[in-house]
Design a protein around this motif. Structure first.
Motif, mmCIF file in Angstrom:
data_model
loop_
_atom_site.group_PDB
_atom_site.id
_atom_site.type_symbol
_atom_site.label_atom_id
_atom_site.label_comp_id
_atom_site.label_asym_id
_atom_site.label_seq_id
_atom_site.Cartn_x
_atom_site.Cartn_y
_atom_site.Cartn_z
ATOM 1 N N GLU A 22 64.242 162.568 11.032
ATOM 2 C CA GLU A 22 63.671 162.333 12.359
ATOM 3 C C GLU A 22 64.193 163.385 13.339
ATOM 4 O OE1 GLU A 22 63.636 158.914 15.902
ATOM 5 O OE2 GLU A 22 64.713 158.562 14.013
ATOM 6 N N LYS A 23 63.343 163.798 14.274
ATOM 7 C CA LYS A 23 63.719 164.771 15.295
ATOM 8 C C LYS A 23 63.474 164.192 16.683
ATOM 9 C CE LYS A 23 62.677 168.805 12.393
ATOM 10 N NZ LYS A 23 61.927 170.081 12.293
ATOM 11 N N ARG A 24 64.422 164.438 17.575
ATOM 12 C CA ARG A 24 64.306 163.946 18.943
ATOM 13 C C ARG A 24 64.676 165.056 19.913
ATOM 14 N NH1 ARG A 24 67.299 158.050 18.902
ATOM 15 N NH2 ARG A 24 66.328 157.196 17.004
ATOM 16 N N THR A 25 64.195 164.923 21.145
ATOM 17 C CA THR A 25 64.521 165.900 22.178
ATOM 18 C C THR A 25 65.192 165.192 23.344
ATOM 19 O OG1 THR A 25 62.622 167.262 21.583
ATOM 20 C CG2 THR A 25 63.611 167.649 23.741
ATOM 21 N N TYR A 26 66.321 165.761 23.806
ATOM 22 C CA TYR A 26 67.080 165.212 24.931
ATOM 23 C C TYR A 26 67.389 166.330 25.921
ATOM 24 C CZ TYR A 26 67.969 161.134 21.958
ATOM 25 O OH TYR A 26 67.830 160.019 21.160
#
Length: 399
Positions: free
Chosen positions: A101-105
């Motif tokens: 999974e990839k997330r952006t913060y």
């Protein structure tokens, strides 16, 4: 400020969860914290006076759990989330998980500790018996009837030597350069409360306060060299003290003996620098840890020889959206200091505290590192050192 917490293990607690399934805890079954109850607590969540002066790992864990539930932090924690990579992308941060999974913060706070990856001594020669690092020590039972060498006279090394000595055939504690020994109690009062009295009530500088506490400790326990523990070359305010109420008693009863540094491993025996050669079945290396961040590219942030270049010990100057919480070794309690760090980080994320330019941050880091070299021993062990009062005052001044 909205946030997620990504936790590798199946529950919270980190270091203080005994046998944590995250694999990151170095806690042994007999572990108690070295900070007394009143000094340990968060400012807005006191620890019950029904608990002992020095909490066990299970009591610390229960306190952290109660804190997280009281302030409704627990629902924000996503357990079983292993971070494999963190990288800057177009002013934000891409966080990749082991699950793919990839997330952006917009910001990342690194809080994975620095007491997990063992640093083991590399002695010349060969040892035929068992060797392990203190990170993997849990109980004394496997060492019953064995001849045990514990390398390192820090708090973990001393705790483990005391724990093992009542079941082992013999225990030797080896030290490279000695340590200042401090009891947990002086005249029946937890030792860190004396330090707090001198710094907060009498407003004395930390080096003065530590020197005075050491004088009181001498009146309480006497000359440590009589027990074979060599005194360091530097005054106590330049080094970490080793905190133990039981070591001298165990040495006095003949359960533990002290030797200087290991010179060579010789199969079934160990040669020490004083010329003595003794047989051993087990060597336990209580020789510290490496500060590593495997999810960060070394070009973004790397710790070399424990040298940490962070503005206010928190912010990476080249990547102002990258924060580090708890990457310090304070003279004083850790938990309430990280609380102040947390408030400061929240204020930066909320825009209430503005970060200076990169050049100003680099200048502050250089100034801090210069003070480190003047105040503490020139050793990788002290590159994370901060004075609790000074560091907290700096952050509170910003707030």
């Amino acid at each position: 400020v909205s946030f997620d917490i990504l936790e590798k293990g199946s529950n919270l607690g980190g270091m203080w969860r005994y046998q944590n399934d995250s694999g990151t805890s170095s806690a042994y079954r007999s572990l108690h914290i070295d900070t007394s109850r009143k000094s340990l607590a968060y400012s807005d969540f006191p620890i019950s006076s029904d608990l002992p002066d020095y909490l066990s790992h299970s009591q610390v864990l229960a306190y952290l759990t109660a804190y997280a539930e009281h302030f409704k932090v627990t629902p924000h924690i996503q357990f079983g989330s292993t971070v494999s990579r963190v990288s800057p992308v177009d002013g934000s941060w891409l966080v990749e998980l082991a699950s793919a999974e990839k997330r952006t913060y917009r910001a990342v706070i690194v809080a994975n500790g620095h007491l997990t990856v063992p640093r083991q001594a590399d002695f010349p020669g060969r040892f035929d018996g068992e060797q392990l690092h203190s990170h993997h020590y849990r109980t004394a039972t496997p060492f019953e009837g064995k001849r045990v060498l514990v390398v390192g006279i820090g708090n973990s090394g001393v705790d483990i030597a005391v724990d093992v000595c009542r079941q082992a055939q013999s225990v030797v504690l080896s030290t490279r350069r000695g340590a200042w020994l401090m009891p947990k109690y002086i005249f029946g009062i937890p030792t860190d409360r004396w330090s707090g009295f001198f710094t907060r009530k009498l407003k004395l500088p930390t080096p003065w306060a530590r020197a005075l506490v050491h004088k009181l400790a001498y009146l309480s326990i006497g000359d440590q060299e009589r027990f074979g523990i060599p005194k360091p070359e530097h005054p106590i305010w330049r080094e970490h003290a080793c905190v133990s109420q039981d070591l001298l008693s165990c040495i006095g009863h003949g359960w533990i003996s002290v030797k200087r540094n290991v010179k060579e491993l010789r199969g079934a025996s160990v040669l020490f620098e004083d010329g003595a050669e003794l047989p051993f079945d087990v060597i336990i290396h209580a020789t510290g840890y490496k500060t590593t961040f495997p999810f960060l590219d070394p070009a973004i942030f790397e710790v070399r020889d424990n040298d940490v270049a962070l503005y206010k010990r928190i912010v990476s100057p080249g990547y102002p959206g990258l924060f580090f919480a708890g990457l310090v070794q304070p003279v004083g309690p850790t938990v309430p200091l990280v609380e102040v760090q947390g408030r400061w980080i929240a204020a930066v994320c909320a825009g209430a505290v503005k970060l200076p330019s990169k050049s100003v941050m680099l200048g502050e880091i250089a100034e801090h590192q210069g003070r480190l070299r003047q105040r503490y021993v020139d050793s990788p062990r002290y590159t994370l050192e901060v004075d609790f009062r000074e560091h907290a005052q700096q952050l509170r001044a910003d707030l």
